[in-house]
Write an enzyme that holds these catalytic residues in place. Structure first.
Site, PDB file in Angstrom:
ATOM      1  N   GLU A 190     -10.054   2.015   3.133  1.00 33.29           N
ATOM      2  CA  GLU A 190      -9.470   3.191   2.477  1.00 33.29           C
ATOM      3  C   GLU A 190     -10.429   3.792   1.451  1.00 33.29           C
ATOM      4  O   GLU A 190     -10.619   5.017   1.405  1.00 33.29           O
ATOM      5  CB  GLU A 190      -8.159   2.790   1.798  1.00 33.29           C
TER       6      GLU A 190
ATOM      7  N   LYS B 225      -4.987  -7.011   3.003  1.00 36.87           N
ATOM      8  CA  LYS B 225      -4.948  -5.936   2.010  1.00 36.87           C
ATOM      9  C   LYS B 225      -6.335  -5.643   1.461  1.00 36.87           C
ATOM     10  O   LYS B 225      -6.689  -4.480   1.214  1.00 36.87           O
ATOM     11  CB  LYS B 225      -3.996  -6.306   0.865  1.00 36.87           C
TER      12      LYS B 225
ATOM     13  N   SER C 230       0.827  -1.202   0.000  1.00 37.34           N
ATOM     14  CA  SER C 230       0.000   0.000   0.000  1.00 37.34           C
ATOM     15  C   SER C 230       0.863   1.254   0.000  1.00 37.34           C
ATOM     16  O   SER C 230       1.917   1.294   0.617  1.00 37.34           O
ATOM     17  CB  SER C 230      -0.905   0.003   1.243  1.00 37.34           C
TER      18      SER C 230
ATOM     19  N   HIS D 202      -8.053  -3.673   4.112  1.00 36.41           N
ATOM     20  CA  HIS D 202      -7.404  -2.350   4.087  1.00 36.41           C
ATOM     21  C   HIS D 202      -7.961  -1.491   2.952  1.00 36.41           C
ATOM     22  O   HIS D 202      -8.307  -0.324   3.147  1.00 36.41           O
ATOM     23  CB  HIS D 202      -5.893  -2.550   3.928  1.00 36.41           C
ATOM     24  N   ASN D 203      -8.052  -2.077   1.762  1.00 35.28           N
ATOM     25  CA  ASN D 203      -8.559  -1.327   0.610  1.00 35.28           C
ATOM     26  C   ASN D 203     -10.015  -0.910   0.813  1.00 35.28           C
ATOM     27  O   ASN D 203     -10.411   0.200   0.452  1.00 35.28           O
ATOM     28  CB  ASN D 203      -8.434  -2.158  -0.668  1.00 35.28           C
TER      29      ASN D 203
END
Length: 253
Positions: free
Chosen positions: A185, A178, A124, A181-182
């Protein structure tokens, strides 16, 4: 010629920036891409550029460490298929793209049968982060993580001196983290965009005033990378290139 410590397959923006980050941190890097122009561009900046896969594999120190920076899906399987026959047991493949964690689970099982180690790794921070310090989320065999730990800790973003990388768990754990996380975000980005729109079109605030609002919000509970760059973007009159900025926390995505 000295053998390379690590190889990167896929020399697009992210692959090239990670190669330069590794080189800056003292690692010898080799790169391979189907696009000869990308290989040449990387070679001019120091790493070893290879135009064929056999040469690329041959210049790597054994047991080999190879980071794949190619689009998720079929391209990852294609790279694995092409390179697998050139590798030895205990060599290590790392998928640094946004693969779905279930695909990483499958590939891990298939490669373990051949004795090849595999790490699914979330990266990231975008282009800037890849060059100056990404957040890294590796998952796979713990022994494979230990082999990559010195590289990942060296190139990762640092917060209070600590590298933004940690072992996430076995098999597809890195890509699962991830994915989460994405999702967080992108939700934050949507929220910021809607707030910006309400303030700008609804209340008529000009860019300069929006900069003041977001800069103020970036001090306190709302302080974050996304709020920070929104404040910066509101004040920008030109687009800076990839140069480190001592007054920003952009190296900690």
């Amino acid at each position: 010629m000295d053998k390379a410590d690590i190889g990167i397959i896929g020399l697009g923006v992210m692959g090239q920036m990670l190669a330069l980050n590794m080189q800056r941190n003292g690692f010898r890097v080799a790169g391979y891409d189907l696009d000869a122009a990308k290989v040449t561009a990387l070679s001019k900046q120091g790493p070893v550029g290879c135009n064929d896969l056999k040469t690329f594999v041959a210049v790597l120190e054994r047991p080999r460490r190879i980071l794949m920076m190619v689009p998720a899906g079929k391209p990852v399987d294609a790279v694995i298929r092409d390179v697998k026959g050139l590798l030895d047991p205990d060599d290590l493949l790392i998928d640094g793209g946004n693969s779905h964690f279930t695909e990483t689970e499958r590939r891990t099982g298939e490669l373990e049968a051949s004795g090849i180690r595999y790490i699914g790794t979330g990266v990231s921070g975008g282009e800037y982060g890849a060059l100056w310090g990404p957040a890294i989320m590796p998952g796979g065999q713990r022994e494979a993580w230990e082999r990559m730990k010195p590289v990942f800790e060296a190139i990762a973003a640092k917060v209070d001196g600590e590298p933004c990388v940690a072992y996430m768990g076995p098999r597809g754990a890195g890509h699962y983290v991830k994915m989460v996380h994405n999702g967080i975000e992108y939700g934050d980005m949507q929220l910021i965009a809607e707030i910006y729109d309400v303030l700008h079109r609804g209340l008529g605030l000009p860019a300069a005033k929006l900069h003041e609002v977001f800069a103020k919000w970036n001090v306190g509970k709302l302080a974050s990378y996304l709020i920070e760059i929104t404040a910066d973007a509101s004040a920008a009159t030109e687009m800076p290139f990839l140069t480190p900025n001592a007054t920003t926390s952009r190296n900690a995505p």
